[in-house]
Design a protein around this motif. Structure first.
Motif, PDB file in Angstrom:
ATOM      1  N   LEU A 225     -16.995 -29.061  61.614  1.00 45.60           N
ATOM      2  CA  LEU A 225     -16.590 -29.487  60.272  1.00 45.60           C
ATOM      3  C   LEU A 225     -15.683 -28.445  59.627  1.00 45.60           C
ATOM      4  O   LEU A 225     -14.624 -28.776  59.078  1.00 45.60           O
ATOM      5  CB  LEU A 225     -17.827 -29.727  59.410  1.00 45.60           C
ATOM      6  N   LEU A 226     -16.078 -27.192  59.685  1.00 46.59           N
ATOM      7  CA  LEU A 226     -15.284 -26.132  59.062  1.00 46.59           C
ATOM      8  C   LEU A 226     -13.923 -25.974  59.743  1.00 46.59           C
ATOM      9  O   LEU A 226     -12.920 -25.679  59.080  1.00 46.59           O
ATOM     10  CB  LEU A 226     -16.049 -24.814  59.115  1.00 46.59           C
ATOM     11  N   LEU A 227     -13.887 -26.170  61.060  1.00 47.17           N
ATOM     12  CA  LEU A 227     -12.625 -26.002  61.780  1.00 47.17           C
ATOM     13  C   LEU A 227     -11.617 -27.093  61.459  1.00 47.17           C
ATOM     14  O   LEU A 227     -10.421 -26.927  61.730  1.00 47.17           O
ATOM     15  CB  LEU A 227     -12.893 -25.971  63.291  1.00 47.17           C
ATOM     16  N   ARG A 228     -12.056 -28.208  60.909  1.00 48.49           N
ATOM     17  CA  ARG A 228     -11.095 -29.212  60.420  1.00 48.49           C
ATOM     18  C   ARG A 228     -10.340 -28.706  59.197  1.00 48.49           C
ATOM     19  O   ARG A 228      -9.224 -29.154  58.932  1.00 48.49           O
ATOM     20  CB  ARG A 228     -11.828 -30.502  60.040  1.00 48.49           C
ATOM     21  N   ARG A 229     -10.947 -27.787  58.469  1.00 55.61           N
ATOM     22  CA  ARG A 229     -10.373 -27.321  57.207  1.00 55.61           C
ATOM     23  C   ARG A 229      -9.717 -25.946  57.325  1.00 55.61           C
ATOM     24  O   ARG A 229      -8.687 -25.687  56.707  1.00 55.61           O
ATOM     25  CB  ARG A 229     -11.485 -27.286  56.149  1.00 55.61           C
ATOM     26  N   GLY A 281      -7.256 -28.689  62.776  1.00 51.66           N
ATOM     27  CA  GLY A 281      -6.995 -30.111  62.647  1.00 51.66           C
ATOM     28  C   GLY A 281      -5.650 -30.518  63.203  1.00 51.66           C
ATOM     29  O   GLY A 281      -5.454 -31.672  63.596  1.00 51.66           O
ATOM     30  N   GLU A 282      -4.704 -29.591  63.238  1.00 50.27           N
ATOM     31  CA  GLU A 282      -3.369 -29.878  63.757  1.00 50.27           C
ATOM     32  C   GLU A 282      -3.281 -29.660  65.262  1.00 50.27           C
ATOM     33  O   GLU A 282      -2.340 -30.128  65.897  1.00 50.27           O
ATOM     34  CB  GLU A 282      -2.343 -28.997  63.049  1.00 50.27           C
ATOM     35  N   ARG A 283      -4.233 -28.926  65.838  1.00 50.36           N
ATOM     36  CA  ARG A 283      -4.225 -28.617  67.273  1.00 50.36           C
ATOM     37  C   ARG A 283      -5.429 -29.297  67.926  1.00 50.36           C
ATOM     38  O   ARG A 283      -6.446 -28.675  68.210  1.00 50.36           O
ATOM     39  CB  ARG A 283      -4.263 -27.104  67.483  1.00 50.36           C
ATOM     40  N   LEU A 339     -12.525 -35.155  65.201  1.00 47.89           N
ATOM     41  CA  LEU A 339     -11.069 -35.121  65.119  1.00 47.89           C
ATOM     42  C   LEU A 339     -10.472 -36.091  66.132  1.00 47.89           C
ATOM     43  O   LEU A 339      -9.933 -35.702  67.157  1.00 47.89           O
ATOM     44  CB  LEU A 339     -10.562 -33.696  65.378  1.00 47.89           C
ATOM     45  N   PRO A 340     -10.560 -37.404  65.852  1.00 49.62           N
ATOM     46  CA  PRO A 340     -10.005 -38.376  66.803  1.00 49.62           C
ATOM     47  C   PRO A 340      -8.490 -38.332  66.864  1.00 49.62           C
ATOM     48  O   PRO A 340      -7.893 -38.674  67.883  1.00 49.62           O
ATOM     49  CB  PRO A 340     -10.511 -39.716  66.258  1.00 49.62           C
ATOM     50  N   ASN A 341      -7.856 -37.942  65.766  1.00 52.57           N
ATOM     51  CA  ASN A 341      -6.409 -37.834  65.703  1.00 52.57           C
ATOM     52  C   ASN A 341      -6.043 -36.505  65.053  1.00 52.57           C
ATOM     53  O   ASN A 341      -6.744 -36.027  64.161  1.00 52.57           O
ATOM     54  CB  ASN A 341      -5.801 -38.979  64.885  1.00 52.57           C
ATOM     55  N   ALA A 342      -4.941 -35.925  65.501  1.00 55.95           N
ATOM     56  CA  ALA A 342      -4.505 -34.663  64.916  1.00 55.95           C
ATOM     57  C   ALA A 342      -4.197 -34.857  63.433  1.00 55.95           C
ATOM     58  O   ALA A 342      -3.640 -35.874  63.027  1.00 55.95           O
ATOM     59  CB  ALA A 342      -3.274 -34.143  65.656  1.00 55.95           C
TER      60      ALA A 342
END
Length: 353
Positions: A225-229, A281-283, A339-342
């Motif tokens: 969760l945190l790594l998405r942000r 989230g971008e990678r 994270l199904p999509n970047a």
């Protein structure tokens, strides 16, 4: 809110969370409890009082400054503010429940309606620093550990609440000897977990395997969760895992210390993976790779430490070699779900609302 204010909120939340850990220790390790009014309940509810008073004071300061209605509530603090009266109501209901029906002493403690109400509202209160940092415009995508510390503490202590109420499926409750013995036989021994206390020595491989799956999801999900942000600063996962193991440690009176320490080491390994892979989230590919590798490394350490301190390698190689692979696949699946999509940089800012 300022980082200092969020840090005070998180530190008072530690008081709150520590009180629950002491209460969990008492229920798991002391003789049958017969009253609601105990020293550990005093620590627990005094922690609630101080963190609630602090949150209310932040709102009152804004009211005195001329803000009205929701505008007086600091960003990220609304959920915690709303949970305060709800927690108090569930606390009163819990006292009445225990007075009329007695004190739970086994697995029923995790299904008491008043306890479930307390844990949900408590999670809203102690994750206040996380919501504050998540929505703070001045917290960039690569924060320093000190700036993210309140959020990390809040989420880690919230995770201990989940592990407490799922402790009948917590792999951190097993001692090294029990893990080695379980993975040395393919059949279930038929021994059942004894409430929230230490696990019996004779336990089947299926019970340990299921507990590993449950604990894998509980421990890894907050990190993902945190790594998405944010790109988490080095030391973040080590800190979180060190906090997360305190609840099963309290329940077992730290009799399974080698297993608990293996998770702290796993947090350090996960920090190394974050530094190397830079998941975000971008990678997406790096994010997925981290999820799978972190889970596999964590449970390899779990089995390795159990073997080193519990009498040697288990005798069924399929179990101890395949379990980390299963954990890694579950971690990969969690990564795909989170994270199904970047997420583009613009969408990432939108995720903060």
């Amino acid at each position: 809110m300022s980082p200092r204010t969020d840090l005070v909120t998180a530190l008072l939340g530690i008081w709150f969370g520590a009180g629950l850990m002491i209460d969990a220790w008492a229920h798991s390790n002391l003789a049958e409890l017969e009253t609601f009014f105990t020293p550990w309940h005093a620590v627990f509810y005094s922690g609630f009082a101080v963190v609630s008073g602090w949150i209310i004071w932040q709102v009152w300061r804004n009211v005195r400054a001329g803000r009205q209605g929701l505008a007086a509530v600091p960003t990220g603090y609304l959920g915690g503010l709303m949970a305060i009266p709800a927690f108090a109501a569930f606390g009163l209901a819990d006292m009445m429940w225990h007075t009329i029906l007695g004190i739970e002493t086994s697995i029923d403690i995790f299904f008491s309606p008043s306890h479930l109400g307390l844990v949900v509202t408590m999670m809203l209160i102690i994750t206040t620093p996380l919501r504050s940092a998540w929505n703070a415009p001045h917290v960039d995508a690569r924060p320093r550990l000190g700036r993210l510390l309140p959020a990390l503490l809040g989420l880690a202590f919230a995770t201990t609440l989940v592990s407490l109420f799922l402790s009948y499926g917590d792999a951190l409750h097993y001692r090294p000897q029990a893990i080695v013995q379980a993975f040395s036989m393919a059949q279930d021994s038929g021994a059942a977990p004894q409430g929230s206390g230490p696990r019996p020595v004779a336990v089947g491989a299926d019970r340990v395997a299921v507990a590993m799956v449950v604990t894998n999801v509980i421990m890894l999900s907050p990190v993902l969760l945190l790594l998405r942000r944010w790109l988490l600063p080095f030391g973040s996962v080590t800190l979180m895992y060190a906090v997360m193991v305190l609840m099963p440690g309290a329940q077992t009176a730290f009799r399974n210390l080698p297993i608990l320490l293996s998770f702290v080491v796993a947090g350090f390994v996960s920090d190394l993976l974050i530094r190397r892979l830079r998941p975000s989230g971008e990678r997406r590919a790096a994010y997925w790779a981290f999820a799978g590798l972190s889970a596999s490394a964590t449970w390899s350490l779990y089995i390795g430490v159990a073997s080193a301190t519990g009498g040697g390698l288990p005798t069924v190689p399929e179990l101890w070699t395949g379990a980390p692979v299963v954990a890694g696949l579950i971690g990969l699946a969690l990564g795909a779900l989170f994270l199904p999509n970047a997420v583009t940089a613009q969408r990432g800012r939108g995720d903060r609302t």
